[in-house]
Design a protein around this motif. Structure first.
Motif, mmCIF file in Angstrom:
data_model
loop_
_atom_site.group_PDB
_atom_site.id
_atom_site.type_symbol
_atom_site.label_atom_id
_atom_site.label_comp_id
_atom_site.label_asym_id
_atom_site.label_seq_id
_atom_site.Cartn_x
_atom_site.Cartn_y
_atom_site.Cartn_z
ATOM 1 N N TYR A 30 -0.715 7.527 -14.582
ATOM 2 C CA TYR A 30 -1.158 7.862 -13.230
ATOM 3 C C TYR A 30 -0.141 8.628 -12.384
ATOM 4 O O TYR A 30 -0.523 9.203 -11.360
ATOM 5 N N CYS A 31 1.132 8.634 -12.770
ATOM 6 C CA CYS A 31 2.157 9.148 -11.860
ATOM 7 C C CYS A 31 2.971 10.314 -12.408
ATOM 8 O O CYS A 31 3.783 10.877 -11.677
ATOM 9 N N ARG A 32 2.792 10.655 -13.651
ATOM 10 C CA ARG A 32 3.571 11.767 -14.213
ATOM 11 C C ARG A 32 2.899 13.107 -13.922
ATOM 12 O O ARG A 32 1.701 13.226 -13.876
ATOM 13 N N ALA A 84 0.832 -1.199 0.000
ATOM 14 C CA ALA A 84 0.000 0.000 0.000
ATOM 15 C C ALA A 84 0.866 1.248 0.000
ATOM 16 O O ALA A 84 1.836 1.348 0.763
ATOM 17 N N TYR A 85 0.511 2.172 -0.867
ATOM 18 C CA TYR A 85 1.146 3.495 -0.905
ATOM 19 C C TYR A 85 0.067 4.543 -0.686
ATOM 20 O O TYR A 85 -0.930 4.580 -1.422
ATOM 21 N N VAL A 86 0.257 5.374 0.314
ATOM 22 C CA VAL A 86 -0.673 6.462 0.607
ATOM 23 C C VAL A 86 0.082 7.771 0.443
ATOM 24 O O VAL A 86 1.072 8.015 1.143
ATOM 25 N N PRO A 87 -0.352 8.639 -0.475
ATOM 26 C CA PRO A 87 0.398 9.876 -0.726
ATOM 27 C C PRO A 87 0.203 10.894 0.377
ATOM 28 O O PRO A 87 -0.752 10.822 1.152
ATOM 29 N N GLU A 88 1.105 11.829 0.433
ATOM 30 C CA GLU A 88 0.901 12.967 1.320
ATOM 31 C C GLU A 88 -0.207 13.844 0.743
ATOM 32 O O GLU A 88 -0.340 13.998 -0.466
ATOM 33 N N GLY A 89 -1.011 14.421 1.619
ATOM 34 C CA GLY A 89 -2.084 15.286 1.156
ATOM 35 C C GLY A 89 -3.327 14.509 0.750
ATOM 36 O O GLY A 89 -3.525 13.351 1.149
ATOM 37 N N GLN A 107 6.857 8.709 -5.604
ATOM 38 C CA GLN A 107 5.949 9.232 -4.596
ATOM 39 C C GLN A 107 4.990 10.286 -5.174
ATOM 40 O O GLN A 107 4.986 11.445 -4.764
ATOM 41 N N PRO A 108 4.161 9.869 -6.136
ATOM 42 C CA PRO A 108 3.244 10.821 -6.777
ATOM 43 C C PRO A 108 2.191 11.356 -5.813
ATOM 44 O O PRO A 108 1.787 10.671 -4.877
ATOM 45 N N LYS A 109 1.750 12.565 -6.070
ATOM 46 C CA LYS A 109 0.715 13.196 -5.254
ATOM 47 C C LYS A 109 -0.674 12.760 -5.741
ATOM 48 O O LYS A 109 -0.883 12.528 -6.932
ATOM 49 N N GLY A 110 -1.593 12.650 -4.828
ATOM 50 C CA GLY A 110 -2.978 12.457 -5.172
ATOM 51 C C GLY A 110 -3.396 11.043 -5.520
ATOM 52 O O GLY A 110 -4.585 10.775 -5.678
ATOM 53 N N VAL A 111 -2.451 10.125 -5.650
ATOM 54 C CA VAL A 111 -2.759 8.760 -6.085
ATOM 55 C C VAL A 111 -2.429 7.776 -4.967
ATOM 56 O O VAL A 111 -1.272 7.674 -4.540
#
Length: 513
Positions: free
Chosen positions: A511-513, A245-250, A302-306
Protein backbone atom coordinates in the motif's frame (compact mmCIF):
# COMPACT_ATOMS: atom_id res chain seq x y z
CA UNK A 1 13.81 4.82 19.50
CA UNK A 2 17.31 3.54 18.83
CA UNK A 3 17.05 1.14 15.90
CA UNK A 4 19.88 1.12 13.36
CA UNK A 5 19.03 3.39 10.44
CA UNK A 6 20.02 2.59 6.88
CA UNK A 7 22.49 4.98 5.27
CA UNK A 8 23.89 5.03 1.76
CA UNK A 9 27.12 3.68 0.37
CA UNK A 10 27.48 4.16 -3.37
CA UNK A 11 29.48 1.05 -4.19
CA UNK A 12 31.76 -1.64 -2.86
CA UNK A 13 34.71 0.26 -4.29
CA UNK A 14 33.82 3.24 -2.07
CA UNK A 15 34.65 1.19 1.00
CA UNK A 16 38.19 0.92 2.34
CA UNK A 17 40.06 0.32 5.55
CA UNK A 18 39.99 4.06 6.20
CA UNK A 19 36.31 4.71 5.43
CA UNK A 20 33.87 5.75 8.16
CA UNK A 21 32.47 2.23 8.31
CA UNK A 22 34.21 -0.31 10.50
CA UNK A 23 33.13 -3.64 9.04
CA UNK A 24 31.85 -5.11 5.78
CA UNK A 25 29.25 -7.87 5.78
CA UNK A 26 28.99 -9.72 2.48
CA UNK A 27 25.91 -11.88 1.99
CA UNK A 28 26.24 -14.39 -0.83
CA UNK A 29 24.72 -17.69 -1.84
CA UNK A 30 28.07 -19.38 -2.56
CA UNK A 31 31.79 -18.74 -2.96
CA UNK A 32 31.65 -19.35 -6.71
CA UNK A 33 30.96 -15.75 -7.72
CA UNK A 34 32.39 -13.41 -5.10
CA UNK A 35 33.05 -9.68 -5.60
CA UNK A 36 36.43 -9.36 -7.30
CA UNK A 37 37.91 -7.09 -4.62
CA UNK A 38 37.66 -9.77 -1.97
CA UNK A 39 37.40 -13.05 -3.91
CA UNK A 40 41.03 -14.11 -3.67
CA UNK A 41 41.27 -13.35 0.03
CA UNK A 42 38.01 -15.15 0.87
CA UNK A 43 38.95 -18.23 -1.15
CA UNK A 44 42.39 -18.31 0.49
CA UNK A 45 40.74 -18.39 3.91
CA UNK A 46 38.21 -20.97 2.74
CA UNK A 47 41.06 -23.27 1.70
CA UNK A 48 42.27 -23.47 5.30
CA UNK A 49 39.01 -22.94 7.18
CA UNK A 50 36.10 -25.03 5.95
CA UNK A 51 33.64 -22.89 7.93
CA UNK A 52 34.04 -20.05 5.41
CA UNK A 53 31.15 -20.28 2.99
CA UNK A 54 29.14 -22.51 5.32
CA UNK A 55 28.56 -20.20 8.28
CA UNK A 56 29.18 -16.56 9.16
CA UNK A 57 32.91 -16.00 9.43
CA UNK A 58 35.02 -13.00 10.44
CA UNK A 59 38.17 -12.47 8.39
CA UNK A 60 40.92 -9.92 8.95
CA UNK A 61 41.21 -7.88 5.77
CA UNK A 62 43.49 -4.95 4.97
CA UNK A 63 41.02 -3.82 2.29
CA UNK A 64 37.82 -3.95 4.37
CA UNK A 65 36.61 -1.05 6.53
CA UNK A 66 37.90 -1.49 10.06
CA UNK A 67 39.82 -4.49 8.67
CA UNK A 68 36.75 -6.59 9.47
CA UNK A 69 35.35 -8.70 6.64
CA UNK A 70 32.35 -10.88 7.49
CA UNK A 71 31.24 -13.46 4.95
CA UNK A 72 27.71 -14.74 5.52
CA UNK A 73 26.33 -17.44 3.23
CA UNK A 74 22.63 -17.93 2.58
CA UNK A 75 22.93 -21.48 1.36
CA UNK A 76 21.04 -22.61 -1.77
CA UNK A 77 18.38 -20.24 -3.07
CA UNK A 78 17.01 -21.98 -6.15
CA UNK A 79 15.07 -24.91 -4.72
CA UNK A 80 11.28 -25.02 -4.84
CA UNK A 81 11.00 -24.19 -1.15
CA UNK A 82 13.66 -21.49 -0.82
CA UNK A 83 12.67 -17.84 -0.38
CA UNK A 84 14.12 -14.49 0.66
CA UNK A 85 14.05 -15.45 4.32
CA UNK A 86 17.40 -17.15 3.60
CA UNK A 87 18.81 -13.64 3.14
CA UNK A 88 16.96 -12.33 6.21
CA UNK A 89 18.44 -15.09 8.37
CA UNK A 90 21.93 -14.69 6.91
CA UNK A 91 21.85 -10.98 7.75
CA UNK A 92 20.84 -11.76 11.34
CA UNK A 93 23.87 -14.01 11.71
CA UNK A 94 26.22 -11.58 9.99
CA UNK A 95 25.21 -8.57 12.08
CA UNK A 96 25.60 -10.62 15.26
CA UNK A 97 29.18 -11.42 14.30
CA UNK A 98 29.84 -7.76 13.48
CA UNK A 99 28.46 -6.59 16.80
CA UNK A 100 30.41 -9.20 18.77
CA UNK A 101 33.56 -8.13 16.93
CA UNK A 102 33.05 -4.56 18.14
CA UNK A 103 31.76 -2.95 14.96
CA UNK A 104 29.34 -0.04 15.38
CA UNK A 105 29.06 1.21 11.76
CA UNK A 106 29.02 -1.83 9.48
CA UNK A 107 28.33 -1.81 5.77
CA UNK A 108 26.04 -4.46 4.30
CA UNK A 109 26.48 -5.82 0.80
CA UNK A 110 24.26 -8.41 -0.87
CA UNK A 111 26.13 -10.00 -3.76
CA UNK A 112 24.64 -11.50 -6.91
CA UNK A 113 21.23 -12.30 -5.38
CA UNK A 114 18.82 -9.48 -6.31
CA UNK A 115 18.75 -10.67 -9.93
CA UNK A 116 16.92 -13.85 -8.93
CA UNK A 117 13.10 -13.87 -9.20
CA UNK A 118 11.67 -13.50 -5.71
CA UNK A 119 14.82 -11.84 -4.37
CA UNK A 120 14.41 -8.36 -5.89
CA UNK A 121 14.37 -6.74 -2.44
CA UNK A 122 17.16 -8.86 -0.95
CA UNK A 123 19.18 -5.82 0.17
CA UNK A 124 16.23 -4.26 2.00
CA UNK A 125 15.29 -7.62 3.52
CA UNK A 126 18.88 -8.08 4.73
CA UNK A 127 18.70 -4.73 6.51
CA UNK A 128 15.39 -5.65 8.14
CA UNK A 129 16.87 -8.98 9.24
CA UNK A 130 19.81 -7.18 10.82
CA UNK A 131 17.44 -4.93 12.77
CA UNK A 132 15.45 -7.94 13.94
CA UNK A 133 18.64 -9.40 15.38
CA UNK A 134 19.73 -6.13 16.99
CA UNK A 135 16.44 -5.34 18.76
CA UNK A 136 16.58 -5.56 22.54
CA UNK A 137 13.50 -5.42 24.79
CA UNK A 138 12.37 -2.00 25.94
CA UNK A 139 12.81 -2.96 29.60
CA UNK A 140 16.41 -4.00 28.89
CA UNK A 141 17.17 -0.72 27.13
CA UNK A 142 15.63 1.29 29.96
CA UNK A 143 17.71 -0.61 32.52
CA UNK A 144 21.04 -0.88 30.69
CA UNK A 145 20.73 2.10 28.35
CA UNK A 146 20.38 2.20 24.57
CA UNK A 147 24.07 1.34 24.25
CA UNK A 148 23.22 -2.36 24.47
CA UNK A 149 21.97 -2.10 20.89
CA UNK A 150 25.38 -0.62 19.98
CA UNK A 151 24.77 -0.02 16.26
CA UNK A 152 23.14 3.23 15.15
CA UNK A 153 23.62 2.96 11.39
CA UNK A 154 24.09 0.28 8.75
CA UNK A 155 25.34 1.38 5.32
CA UNK A 156 23.60 -0.41 2.46
CA UNK A 157 25.95 -0.78 -0.47
CA UNK A 158 24.27 0.33 -3.68
CA UNK A 159 20.99 1.49 -2.13
CA UNK A 160 19.14 4.40 -3.71
CA UNK A 161 17.62 7.26 -1.73
CA UNK A 162 14.15 5.84 -2.38
CA UNK A 163 15.21 2.43 -1.07
CA UNK A 164 16.61 4.04 2.06
CA UNK A 165 13.44 6.03 2.68
CA UNK A 166 11.23 2.98 2.35
CA UNK A 167 13.33 0.57 4.35
CA UNK A 168 13.88 3.06 7.17
CA UNK A 169 10.12 3.58 7.37
CA UNK A 170 9.52 -0.18 7.63
CA UNK A 171 12.31 -0.53 10.20
CA UNK A 172 10.81 2.26 12.33
CA UNK A 173 7.44 0.54 12.23
CA UNK A 174 8.82 -2.89 13.04
CA UNK A 175 10.82 -1.47 15.93
CA UNK A 176 7.72 0.11 17.48
CA UNK A 177 5.74 -3.09 16.93
CA UNK A 178 8.40 -5.17 18.69
CA UNK A 179 8.48 -2.76 21.62
CA UNK A 180 4.72 -2.79 22.06
CA UNK A 181 4.40 -6.55 21.66
CA UNK A 182 7.51 -7.64 23.55
CA UNK A 183 7.30 -5.57 26.72
CA UNK A 184 6.18 -7.13 29.99
CA UNK A 185 2.58 -6.64 31.17
CA UNK A 186 3.11 -3.97 33.85
CA UNK A 187 5.53 -1.85 31.84
CA UNK A 188 3.09 -2.05 28.94
CA UNK A 189 -0.23 -2.11 30.83
CA UNK A 190 -3.04 -0.44 28.84
CA UNK A 191 -2.39 3.15 30.00
CA UNK A 192 1.34 2.82 29.31
CA UNK A 193 0.70 1.17 25.94
CA UNK A 194 -1.37 4.21 25.04
CA UNK A 195 1.34 6.55 26.34
CA UNK A 196 3.94 4.83 24.14
CA UNK A 197 1.71 5.39 21.11
CA UNK A 198 1.16 9.06 21.93
CA UNK A 199 4.92 9.60 22.30
CA UNK A 200 5.82 7.57 19.21
CA UNK A 201 3.58 9.68 16.97
CA UNK A 202 4.26 13.10 18.51
CA UNK A 203 5.09 15.58 15.78
CA UNK A 204 4.16 13.19 12.95
CA UNK A 205 1.37 13.19 10.38
CA UNK A 206 -0.54 10.57 12.40
CA UNK A 207 -3.13 11.89 14.84
CA UNK A 208 -3.64 9.86 18.04
CA UNK A 209 -6.67 9.95 20.32
CA UNK A 210 -6.98 7.86 23.48
CA UNK A 211 -10.27 6.92 25.14
CA UNK A 212 -9.67 6.26 28.82
CA UNK A 213 -13.03 7.07 30.41
CA UNK A 214 -14.53 3.84 31.74
CA UNK A 215 -18.13 5.05 31.36
CA UNK A 216 -17.50 5.82 27.69
CA UNK A 217 -15.92 2.44 27.10
CA UNK A 218 -18.80 0.68 28.87
CA UNK A 219 -21.33 2.48 26.69
CA UNK A 220 -19.59 2.49 23.31
CA UNK A 221 -17.73 -0.83 23.45
CA UNK A 222 -19.70 -3.25 25.63
CA UNK A 223 -17.87 -6.38 24.45
CA UNK A 224 -14.47 -4.84 25.19
CA UNK A 225 -15.85 -3.63 28.50
CA UNK A 226 -16.91 -7.18 29.34
CA UNK A 227 -13.37 -8.47 28.77
CA UNK A 228 -11.93 -5.62 30.84
CA UNK A 229 -14.44 -5.87 33.69
CA UNK A 230 -12.25 -7.77 36.14
CA UNK A 231 -9.40 -5.31 35.53
CA UNK A 232 -11.46 -2.35 36.76
CA UNK A 233 -10.44 -3.16 40.33
CA UNK A 234 -6.85 -2.14 39.49
CA UNK A 235 -6.53 1.37 38.10
CA UNK A 236 -3.21 0.79 36.35
CA UNK A 237 -4.86 -2.05 34.40
CA UNK A 238 -7.78 0.03 33.12
CA UNK A 239 -8.45 -0.40 29.38
CA UNK A 240 -7.71 2.05 26.64
CA UNK A 241 -9.04 2.47 23.13
CA UNK A 242 -6.34 4.04 20.97
CA UNK A 243 -7.42 5.64 17.71
CA UNK A 244 -5.00 6.73 15.01
CA UNK A 245 -5.53 8.43 11.68
CA UNK A 246 -3.30 9.40 8.78
CA UNK A 247 -4.71 11.62 6.05
CA UNK A 248 -2.42 12.15 3.04
CA UNK A 249 -1.89 15.39 1.24
CA UNK A 250 -3.94 15.61 -1.93
CA UNK A 251 -6.60 13.18 -3.07
CA UNK A 252 -7.49 10.01 -1.18
CA UNK A 253 -7.62 7.03 -3.53
CA UNK A 254 -7.91 4.23 -0.96
CA UNK A 255 -8.79 3.97 2.73
CA UNK A 256 -7.38 1.29 5.00
CA UNK A 257 -9.08 0.69 8.35
CA UNK A 258 -7.49 -1.57 10.96
CA UNK A 259 -8.62 -3.02 14.26
CA UNK A 260 -5.87 -4.51 16.43
CA UNK A 261 -6.12 -6.89 19.37
CA UNK A 262 -4.13 -5.45 22.28
CA UNK A 263 -4.46 -7.95 25.14
CA UNK A 264 -1.62 -6.76 27.33
CA UNK A 265 -2.13 -9.87 29.43
CA UNK A 266 -4.46 -12.80 28.92
CA UNK A 267 -4.97 -14.99 31.97
CA UNK A 268 -7.79 -16.74 30.15
CA UNK A 269 -10.21 -15.17 32.63
CA UNK A 270 -12.60 -17.60 34.30
CA UNK A 271 -11.40 -20.23 31.82
CA UNK A 272 -7.99 -19.81 33.40
CA UNK A 273 -4.89 -20.86 31.48
CA UNK A 274 -3.27 -23.62 33.56
CA UNK A 275 -0.37 -26.02 33.17
CA UNK A 276 2.12 -23.29 32.28
CA UNK A 277 0.12 -21.95 29.33
CA UNK A 278 -0.14 -18.44 30.79
CA UNK A 279 3.57 -17.75 30.25
CA UNK A 280 4.07 -15.47 27.26
CA UNK A 281 0.56 -14.03 27.34
CA UNK A 282 1.97 -10.52 27.67
CA UNK A 283 2.57 -10.87 23.91
CA UNK A 284 -1.15 -11.30 23.21
CA UNK A 285 -1.08 -7.63 22.23
CA UNK A 286 0.90 -8.47 19.09
CA UNK A 287 -1.95 -7.58 16.73
CA UNK A 288 -2.39 -4.08 18.08
CA UNK A 289 1.40 -3.76 18.19
CA UNK A 290 1.71 -4.63 14.50
CA UNK A 291 -1.07 -2.20 13.57
CA UNK A 292 0.68 0.55 15.52
CA UNK A 293 3.92 -0.46 13.82
CA UNK A 294 2.35 -0.13 10.39
CA UNK A 295 1.03 3.29 11.37
CA UNK A 296 4.57 4.27 12.42
CA UNK A 297 5.88 3.19 9.02
CA UNK A 298 3.12 5.25 7.39
CA UNK A 299 4.04 8.24 9.55
CA UNK A 300 7.66 7.97 8.37
CA UNK A 301 6.90 7.48 4.67
CA UNK A 302 3.78 9.68 4.36
CA UNK A 303 2.49 7.88 1.25
CA UNK A 304 0.28 9.69 -1.24
CA UNK A 305 -3.27 8.65 -1.94
CA UNK A 306 -3.69 6.30 1.03
CA UNK A 307 -5.71 7.22 4.10
CA UNK A 308 -5.13 4.95 7.10
CA UNK A 309 -7.29 4.63 10.23
CA UNK A 310 -6.54 2.33 13.15
CA UNK A 311 -8.42 1.32 16.29
CA UNK A 312 -6.54 -0.55 19.01
CA UNK A 313 -8.37 -2.50 21.73
CA UNK A 314 -5.92 -2.33 24.63
CA UNK A 315 -7.17 -4.35 27.57
CA UNK A 316 -6.23 -6.92 30.19
CA UNK A 317 -8.20 -10.15 30.56
CA UNK A 318 -7.93 -10.56 34.33
CA UNK A 319 -9.29 -13.13 36.74
CA UNK A 320 -11.31 -11.90 39.69
CA UNK A 321 -14.68 -11.78 41.43
CA UNK A 322 -16.11 -9.58 38.66
CA UNK A 323 -14.71 -11.45 35.68
CA UNK A 324 -17.06 -12.45 32.90
CA UNK A 325 -17.96 -16.12 32.62
CA UNK A 326 -19.20 -18.61 30.02
CA UNK A 327 -22.97 -18.55 29.42
CA UNK A 328 -23.24 -14.77 29.90
CA UNK A 329 -25.10 -12.96 27.13
CA UNK A 330 -23.73 -9.55 26.23
CA UNK A 331 -25.38 -7.15 23.77
CA UNK A 332 -22.77 -5.69 21.43
CA UNK A 333 -22.49 -2.21 19.94
CA UNK A 334 -24.14 -3.62 16.82
CA UNK A 335 -27.11 -4.85 18.89
CA UNK A 336 -26.06 -8.49 18.55
CA UNK A 337 -26.68 -10.70 21.59
CA UNK A 338 -23.43 -12.62 22.16
CA UNK A 339 -23.40 -15.77 24.26
CA UNK A 340 -19.99 -16.33 25.83
CA UNK A 341 -18.65 -19.79 25.11
CA UNK A 342 -15.20 -19.49 26.65
CA UNK A 343 -13.60 -16.50 28.35
CA UNK A 344 -10.23 -17.39 26.83
CA UNK A 345 -11.70 -16.47 23.44
CA UNK A 346 -11.57 -12.83 24.49
CA UNK A 347 -9.71 -11.24 21.58
CA UNK A 348 -12.65 -11.42 19.20
CA UNK A 349 -14.80 -9.73 21.85
CA UNK A 350 -12.28 -6.95 22.42
CA UNK A 351 -12.16 -6.21 18.69
CA UNK A 352 -15.82 -6.76 17.80
CA UNK A 353 -17.29 -3.39 18.75
CA UNK A 354 -14.33 -1.53 17.28
CA UNK A 355 -14.89 -3.41 14.03
CA UNK A 356 -18.54 -2.33 14.14
CA UNK A 357 -17.42 1.29 14.44
CA UNK A 358 -14.82 0.79 11.72
CA UNK A 359 -17.51 -0.58 9.41
CA UNK A 360 -19.65 2.52 9.91
CA UNK A 361 -16.66 4.72 9.14
CA UNK A 362 -15.79 2.62 6.09
CA UNK A 363 -19.22 3.20 4.55
CA UNK A 364 -18.35 6.86 4.08
CA UNK A 365 -14.74 6.45 2.91
CA UNK A 366 -13.12 6.14 -0.54
CA UNK A 367 -12.44 2.54 -1.60
CA UNK A 368 -12.32 1.19 1.96
CA UNK A 369 -10.63 -2.05 3.01
CA UNK A 370 -10.96 -3.38 6.56
CA UNK A 371 -8.59 -5.57 8.56
CA UNK A 372 -8.46 -7.16 11.97
CA UNK A 373 -4.97 -8.12 13.17
CA UNK A 374 -4.62 -10.41 16.15
CA UNK A 375 -2.66 -13.11 17.90
CA UNK A 376 -6.00 -14.85 17.99
CA UNK A 377 -5.85 -18.64 17.90
CA UNK A 378 -3.55 -21.53 18.66
CA UNK A 379 -5.16 -23.16 15.66
CA UNK A 380 -3.49 -20.66 13.31
CA UNK A 381 -0.09 -21.67 14.67
CA UNK A 382 -1.01 -25.36 14.42
CA UNK A 383 -2.47 -25.06 10.91
CA UNK A 384 0.07 -22.85 9.14
CA UNK A 385 3.08 -22.98 11.43
CA UNK A 386 5.25 -19.84 11.45
CA UNK A 387 3.11 -18.02 8.89
CA UNK A 388 0.32 -15.47 9.25
CA UNK A 389 -3.14 -16.76 8.32
CA UNK A 390 -5.39 -14.44 6.31
CA UNK A 391 -9.12 -15.19 6.31
CA UNK A 392 -11.13 -13.01 3.94
CA UNK A 393 -14.74 -12.26 3.14
CA UNK A 394 -16.26 -12.39 -0.34
CA UNK A 395 -15.43 -8.83 -1.45
CA UNK A 396 -11.82 -9.21 -0.29
CA UNK A 397 -11.51 -12.56 -2.07
CA UNK A 398 -12.94 -11.06 -5.27
CA UNK A 399 -10.35 -8.27 -5.08
CA UNK A 400 -7.60 -10.86 -4.27
CA UNK A 401 -6.43 -8.76 -1.33
CA UNK A 402 -5.01 -11.63 0.69
CA UNK A 403 -3.26 -13.17 -2.30
CA UNK A 404 -1.63 -9.85 -3.13
CA UNK A 405 -0.47 -9.47 0.47
CA UNK A 406 0.91 -13.01 0.43
CA UNK A 407 2.85 -12.27 -2.75
CA UNK A 408 4.35 -9.15 -1.18
CA UNK A 409 5.16 -11.09 1.97
CA UNK A 410 7.09 -13.64 -0.08
CA UNK A 411 9.25 -10.78 -1.42
CA UNK A 412 9.75 -9.10 1.97
CA UNK A 413 10.28 -12.09 4.34
CA UNK A 414 6.84 -11.58 5.89
CA UNK A 415 5.19 -14.78 4.75
CA UNK A 416 1.53 -15.77 5.09
CA UNK A 417 -1.08 -18.26 3.91
CA UNK A 418 -4.60 -17.59 2.61
CA UNK A 419 -7.55 -19.30 4.34
CA UNK A 420 -11.09 -19.42 3.00
CA UNK A 421 -14.16 -18.43 4.97
CA UNK A 422 -16.73 -21.21 4.60
CA UNK A 423 -20.36 -21.85 5.47
CA UNK A 424 -19.27 -24.20 8.26
CA UNK A 425 -17.65 -21.23 10.04
CA UNK A 426 -20.96 -19.36 10.17
CA UNK A 427 -22.79 -22.53 11.18
CA UNK A 428 -20.33 -23.00 14.04
CA UNK A 429 -21.26 -19.71 15.72
CA UNK A 430 -25.02 -19.90 15.13
CA UNK A 431 -27.15 -19.47 18.27
CA UNK A 432 -28.48 -22.56 20.01
CA UNK A 433 -31.38 -20.75 21.68
CA UNK A 434 -33.67 -17.77 21.05
CA UNK A 435 -31.95 -15.93 23.89
CA UNK A 436 -28.87 -15.08 21.83
CA UNK A 437 -27.84 -14.25 18.26
CA UNK A 438 -24.33 -15.64 18.06
CA UNK A 439 -21.97 -17.88 20.03
CA UNK A 440 -18.49 -16.49 20.66
CA UNK A 441 -16.75 -19.88 20.70
CA UNK A 442 -16.93 -23.46 21.83
CA UNK A 443 -15.38 -24.54 25.13
CA UNK A 444 -12.38 -26.38 23.70
CA UNK A 445 -8.98 -25.01 22.76
CA UNK A 446 -8.89 -23.61 19.24
CA UNK A 447 -5.88 -25.79 18.40
CA UNK A 448 -8.04 -28.91 18.71
CA UNK A 449 -11.13 -27.40 17.09
CA UNK A 450 -11.83 -27.99 13.41
CA UNK A 451 -11.45 -24.72 11.49
CA UNK A 452 -10.34 -23.11 14.72
CA UNK A 453 -8.76 -20.07 13.07
CA UNK A 454 -11.38 -19.63 10.35
CA UNK A 455 -14.63 -19.52 12.32
CA UNK A 456 -13.58 -16.54 14.50
CA UNK A 457 -13.61 -14.44 11.33
CA UNK A 458 -17.29 -15.36 10.90
CA UNK A 459 -17.98 -14.27 14.46
CA UNK A 460 -16.19 -10.96 13.88
CA UNK A 461 -18.07 -10.38 10.64
CA UNK A 462 -21.38 -10.89 12.45
CA UNK A 463 -20.70 -8.74 15.53
CA UNK A 464 -19.05 -6.11 13.33
CA UNK A 465 -22.02 -6.01 10.97
CA UNK A 466 -19.86 -6.95 7.98
CA UNK A 467 -22.04 -9.97 7.23
CA UNK A 468 -24.44 -7.41 5.78
CA UNK A 469 -21.74 -6.08 3.43
CA UNK A 470 -20.83 -9.16 1.46
CA UNK A 471 -20.87 -9.69 -2.29
CA UNK A 472 -24.67 -9.84 -2.32
CA UNK A 473 -25.11 -6.45 -0.62
CA UNK A 474 -25.61 -2.96 -2.00
CA UNK A 475 -22.32 -1.85 -0.46
CA UNK A 476 -19.75 -4.67 -0.38
CA UNK A 477 -16.87 -4.00 2.03
CA UNK A 478 -13.63 -5.98 1.65
CA UNK A 479 -12.52 -7.43 4.98
CA UNK A 480 -9.46 -9.54 5.87
CA UNK A 481 -8.87 -11.10 9.28
CA UNK A 482 -5.12 -11.52 9.88
CA UNK A 483 -4.27 -14.10 12.55
CA UNK A 484 -0.60 -13.80 13.52
CA UNK A 485 -0.59 -16.26 16.40
CA UNK A 486 1.88 -18.45 14.50
CA UNK A 487 4.03 -15.67 13.06
CA UNK A 488 4.13 -13.06 15.80
CA UNK A 489 7.26 -14.24 17.62
CA UNK A 490 10.41 -16.04 16.57
CA UNK A 491 10.25 -19.81 16.82
CA UNK A 492 6.76 -19.79 18.27
CA UNK A 493 8.29 -19.06 21.70
CA UNK A 494 5.76 -16.65 23.16
CA UNK A 495 7.61 -16.17 26.42
CA UNK A 496 11.15 -15.61 25.16
CA UNK A 497 11.11 -15.25 21.37
CA UNK A 498 11.64 -11.83 19.82
CA UNK A 499 8.50 -10.29 18.29
CA UNK A 500 8.60 -10.32 14.50
CA UNK A 501 6.29 -7.38 13.69
CA UNK A 502 4.40 -9.67 11.33
CA UNK A 503 2.32 -7.98 8.58
CA UNK A 504 4.11 -4.60 8.79
CA UNK A 505 6.40 -5.19 5.80
CA UNK A 506 3.69 -6.82 3.66
CA UNK A 507 1.18 -4.05 4.27
CA UNK A 508 3.75 -1.36 3.60
CA UNK A 509 4.95 -3.06 0.41
CA UNK A 510 1.41 -3.38 -0.96
CA UNK A 511 0.00 0.00 0.00
CA UNK A 512 2.84 2.47 0.58
CA UNK A 513 5.60 1.84 -1.95
Amino acid sequence: MSYARATSCASLDALSATSENDALIIICDSLDALPQTYAEQINTHAAIDSRVGKQSALLISEQAPGKRLIVTPTGPLGRDYDDVRRVFEAAKKGIAVAKEAGAIKPALYVHNIQQRPGYEFALEVAFLGANQALWQPLEAREYHGDAISALNTISLVGATDEQLKQVNAIAAGQYAARDLCGTEPERMAPPRFADYCVEAFAGTAVKVDVISDIATIDKEYPLLSTVARASYAVERHHPRVVKMAYVPEGNVERTLIFVGKGLVYDTGGADLKVGGFMAGMSRDKGGAASVAGFMKAVAEAQPKGVKVIAYLAVVRNSIGSDCFVPDEIITSREGIRVRIGNTDAEGRLAMGDLLSEAKEVAKGEVNPELFTVATLTGHAARAVGPYSAYVENGPARKAQLSQQLVEQGDLWADCAEVSRSRREDYDFVQPRTLADDVLSSNNAASAVTARGHQFPMAFLAIVGGLDKHGLDSEQPLPYVHMDIAGSGVEGGDWQHGKPTAATVASLFAKYCR
